[in-house]
Design a protein around this motif. Structure first.
Motif: not given
Length: 131
Positions: A72-78, A111-113, A99-109, A51-54
């Motif tokens: 579209i980005w916001e819908i995809f992220r939601f 925000y990479l897109i 769960a917290l590690i997975s949340l970071g991984a999903v968020s990373g994916f 989140v600090l990067v994005a």
């Protein structure tokens, strides 16, 4: 691009520091009863680093007139985040740390897109103004 590169370096350094020292910092400042919170903060640092990067570039699509891409980005992220939390709800034995590690991984994916889309739009804008 330079801003994003700088943010990646800074958030990576922040995440590495927090990964090793945040439980000790919680213990030192708040006492032994906060040790569990320090460990949870340690595992949530991946999400915070992403989140600090994005966050600083989050509105670039809107500012550049690409509201549909932002929508579209916001819908995809939601949808991805809702799917993530629904999946966690189905697996009761999933630990909070995982769960917290997975949340970071999903968020990373996600925000990479997003960062790829923003980079493409900014390259188009730079090319339009350079001509």
């Amino acid at each position: 691009r330079a801003l994003v590169a700088f943010l990646i370096v800074m958030s990576s350094l922040f995440a590495i520091f927090c990964w090793f020292f945040i439980p000790t910092i919680f213990y030192f400042f708040f006492g032994e009863e906060w040790t569990v919170a320090g460990n949870l903060a340690k595992y949530s640092i991946f999400y915070v680093a992403v989140v600090l990067v994005a966050s600083p570039v989050n509105m670039l699509l809107i500012v550049s007139g690409k509201q549909w891409q932002q929508l579209i980005w916001e819908i995809f992220r939601f949808v991805l985040m809702a799917g993530f939390f629904l999946t966690l709800n189905l697996y009761v034995d999933f630990s909070l740390e995982n769960a917290l590690i997975s949340l970071g991984a999903v968020s990373g994916f996600c925000y990479l897109i997003f960062l790829i889309a923003v980079d493409k739009v900014m390259a188009e804008i730079d090319q339009a103004y350079s001509n």
